[in-house]
Design a protein around this motif. Structure first.
Motif, short mmCIF file in Angstrom:
data_model
loop_
_atom_site.label_atom_id
_atom_site.label_comp_id
_atom_site.label_asym_id
_atom_site.label_seq_id
_atom_site.Cartn_x
_atom_site.Cartn_y
_atom_site.Cartn_z
N ALA A 170 0.83 -1.21 0.00
CA ALA A 170 0.00 0.00 0.00
C ALA A 170 0.86 1.26 0.00
O ALA A 170 0.55 2.23 -0.71
CB ALA A 170 -0.94 0.00 1.21
N LEU A 171 1.93 1.26 0.78
CA LEU A 171 2.77 2.45 0.88
C LEU A 171 3.71 2.62 -0.31
O LEU A 171 4.28 3.70 -0.51
CB LEU A 171 3.55 2.44 2.19
CG LEU A 171 2.67 2.59 3.44
CD1 LEU A 171 3.50 2.38 4.69
CD2 LEU A 171 1.98 3.93 3.45
N SER A 172 3.88 1.59 -1.12
CA SER A 172 4.71 1.71 -2.31
C SER A 172 3.92 2.27 -3.50
O SER A 172 4.51 2.64 -4.52
CB SER A 172 5.34 0.37 -2.68
OG SER A 172 4.33 -0.54 -3.09
N LEU A 173 2.61 2.34 -3.37
CA LEU A 173 1.78 2.85 -4.48
C LEU A 173 2.17 4.26 -4.92
O LEU A 173 2.37 4.49 -6.11
CB LEU A 173 0.30 2.79 -4.10
CG LEU A 173 -0.67 3.35 -5.14
CD1 LEU A 173 -0.64 2.50 -6.41
CD2 LEU A 173 -2.06 3.42 -4.58
N PRO A 174 2.31 5.25 -4.02
CA PRO A 174 2.67 6.60 -4.49
C PRO A 174 4.04 6.65 -5.16
O PRO A 174 4.22 7.34 -6.16
CB PRO A 174 2.66 7.47 -3.24
CG PRO A 174 2.02 6.68 -2.19
CD PRO A 174 2.04 5.25 -2.58
N VAL A 175 4.99 5.88 -4.63
CA VAL A 175 6.33 5.87 -5.23
C VAL A 175 6.27 5.27 -6.62
O VAL A 175 6.89 5.78 -7.56
CB VAL A 175 7.30 5.08 -4.31
CG1 VAL A 175 8.67 4.97 -4.95
CG2 VAL A 175 7.38 5.71 -2.96
N THR A 176 5.52 4.20 -6.78
CA THR A 176 5.36 3.56 -8.09
C THR A 176 4.68 4.50 -9.08
O THR A 176 5.09 4.59 -10.24
CB THR A 176 4.54 2.27 -7.94
OG1 THR A 176 5.17 1.43 -6.97
CG2 THR A 176 4.42 1.54 -9.26
N LEU A 177 3.65 5.20 -8.64
CA LEU A 177 2.95 6.13 -9.53
C LEU A 177 3.86 7.29 -9.96
O LEU A 177 3.85 7.69 -11.13
CB LEU A 177 1.70 6.68 -8.84
CG LEU A 177 0.54 5.71 -8.68
CD1 LEU A 177 -0.56 6.34 -7.84
CD2 LEU A 177 0.02 5.28 -10.03
#
Length: 74
Positions: free
Chosen positions: A55-62
């Protein structure tokens, strides 16, 4: 602009109006996923840690995806 396309055929992006829901639905969804990730990190160990990392890697991936995409469009 190619000679066969007039300036009247090109849509004016400045005049395109979107509702507040259309503008903020994706950022709100990302925020909710991150909030859930923070909550999962507090709940426990094991699978919860893995879910919180996802869940917390979503913004970094985006950010990485759209940054790379913007570089290709130039």
């Amino acid at each position: 602009m190619p000679p066969s396309v007039s300036s009247a055929d090109v849509p004016n992006r400045a005049r395109h109006h979107r509702s507040a829901w259309a503008v903020f639905r994706v950022p709100l969804l990302v925020g909710l996923v991150c909030t859930a990730g923070l909550g999962l990190a507090l709940v426990g160990d094991g699978i919860w840690d893995g879910l919180s990392w996802l869940a917390l890697s979503l913004p970094v991936t985006l950010v990485a995806f759209y940054w790379r995409r913007a570089g290709r469009l130039r």
